[in-house]
Write an enzyme that holds these catalytic residues in place. Structure first.
Site, short mmCIF file in Angstrom:
data_model
loop_
_atom_site.label_atom_id
_atom_site.label_comp_id
_atom_site.label_asym_id
_atom_site.label_seq_id
_atom_site.Cartn_x
_atom_site.Cartn_y
_atom_site.Cartn_z
CG ASP A 32 40.19 -6.06 25.46
OD1 ASP A 32 40.66 -7.22 25.64
OD2 ASP A 32 40.33 -5.14 26.29
CB SER A 71 46.90 6.47 37.95
OG SER A 71 45.71 6.97 38.57
O1 LIG Z 1 41.83 -9.47 30.02
C1 LIG Z 1 41.65 -8.11 30.16
C2 LIG Z 1 41.73 -7.43 28.83
N1 LIG Z 1 40.58 -6.52 28.78
C3 LIG Z 1 39.58 -7.10 29.67
C4 LIG Z 1 38.60 -7.89 28.88
N2 LIG Z 1 37.80 -8.86 29.31
C5 LIG Z 1 37.02 -9.15 28.23
C6 LIG Z 1 35.94 -10.11 28.21
C7 LIG Z 1 34.91 -9.96 27.30
C8 LIG Z 1 33.84 -10.87 27.27
C9 LIG Z 1 33.84 -11.91 28.16
C10 LIG Z 1 32.70 -12.88 28.16
F1 LIG Z 1 31.89 -12.68 27.12
F2 LIG Z 1 32.02 -12.76 29.29
F3 LIG Z 1 33.21 -14.10 28.08
C11 LIG Z 1 34.85 -12.08 29.09
C12 LIG Z 1 35.93 -11.18 29.13
N3 LIG Z 1 37.35 -8.39 27.20
O2 LIG Z 1 38.38 -7.62 27.58
C13 LIG Z 1 40.30 -7.89 30.71
#
Ligand SMILES: O[C@H]1CN[C@@H](c2nc(-c3ccc(C(F)(F)F)cc3)no2)C1
Length: 327
Positions: free
Chosen positions: A32, A196
């Protein structure tokens, strides 16, 4: 040395997982670039919570050390989150190795993480200033690796419904076509943030006044969340596109031909293929489809996996810049 691992999209390209070896234990994690904590499902969690997941067992690692009194607590854009305690261990990603990496051990995870059984946690690749560990903030894997990588870079090569690559320490020019277009990153927010402020639809005349005019490169976000002006401008060119309050975003007939989107990345127009903007059907018959481009009312804009499926991206932590090229 450099390290390279294959990444694999979950069903529907919802997230991209790749193997990470922690203290000799290999688990699949969600990379991420929009956060800065490395946290894992681990043997402190209940068997119910762990059911179906891989888990890291610190007791089985000869190199694990607890950081006494350290805790973390993180929440993501969709409201999900995790919290727990912290230790350190050796982390190896395709050969790129860091000793003494902070490993955040969840003792509490939100429901959507429990149901996402293919993921053992997240590895944050944004800037360390966003790390949530207290009382002493910890560094990301990339930050810790920077000094020892052949080049101070990591790259994201994400594909629709196919394996791609995350690479640390080298830029593989066979993975993209043409030169990388480099843009400076503003690290103040802790994200990989860039200017952007223009877009064009299907090769039409560019509009050059996107409010806020900032975006972040976020491999952990599934979609591409842009200013309302971009979303309205784009879908005005798609027959049958409607803002569908029931499903929570713009839908269109799955039979629609979607134009390409050209979007400004630091002064160079990058292309997001129309095919990649057709994200998924919302109904059993495959009649109505949900757009991969959706609106955000907050700034900066968030260019997630929909953007990455059309563009190879290099993250340079040496001079804080982003390189983008079609792939
Ligand atoms: O916060 C920001 C940073 N990058 C974005 C992000 N969002 C998630 C995420 C992954 C998996 C889940 C779950 F498995 F559904 F719980 C939820 C959110 N991972 O990076 C948004």
């Amino acid at each position: 040395g450099a390290g390279s691992v294959a990444n694999t999209p979950e069903a529907g390209d919802v997230e991209y997982l790749a193997p990470v070896t922690i203290g000799g234990q290999t688990v699949n994690m969600d990379f991420d670039s929009g956060s800065s904590d490395l946290w894992v499902f681990n043997t402190q969690l209940s068997l119910n919570t762990l059911s179906g997941h891989m888990a890291y067992n610190p007791a089985q690692s000869s190199t694990f050390q607890l950081l006494p009194g350290s805790t973390f607590s993180i929440s993501y854009g969709d409201g999900s989150g995790a919290a727990g305690n912290v230790g350190t261990d050796t982390v190896n990603i395709g050969g790129a190795t860091v000793t003494g990496q902070a490993i955040e051990l969840a003792t509490d995870v939100s429901t959507s993480f429990v149901t996402d059984t293919q993921s053992t946690g997240l590895i944050g690749l944004a800037f360390s200033k966003l790390n949530t560990v207290k009382p002493v903030q910890q560094k990301t894997f990339f930050d810790n690796a920077l000094a020892t990588l052949p080049e101070p870079v990591f790259t994201a090569d994400l594909r629709h419904n196919a394996a791609g690559t995350y690479e640390f320490g080298a830029i593989d020019s066979t993975k993209f076509s043409g030169p990388l277009a480099w843009t400076p990153v503003n690290t103040t927010s802790g994200f990989w943030q860039f200017t952007s402020q223009a877009f064009a639809v299907g090769g039409g005349a560019p509009s050059t006044s996107v409010p806020g005019g900032q975006a972040i490169a976020d491999t952990g976000t599934t979609l591409m969340l842009a200013d309302q002006s971009v979303v309205d401008g784009y879908y005005s060119q798609v027959q049958g596109a409607v803002n569908n309050a029931t499903v929570g975003g713009v839908t269109f007939p799955c039979s629609a031909t979607l134009p390409d989107l050209q979007i400004d990345v630091g002064g160079t127009m990058a292309t997001v293929r129309g095919d990649d903007i057709n994200f998924a059907p919302v109904d059993q018959t495959g009649t109505t489809c949900f757009g991969g481009l959706q609106a955000t009312t907050v700034q900066p804009q968030i260019y997630g996996d929909i953007f990455f499926k059309s563009n190879f991206v290099a993250f340079n932590g040496g001079n804080n810049s982003l390189g983008v090229a079609p792939h």
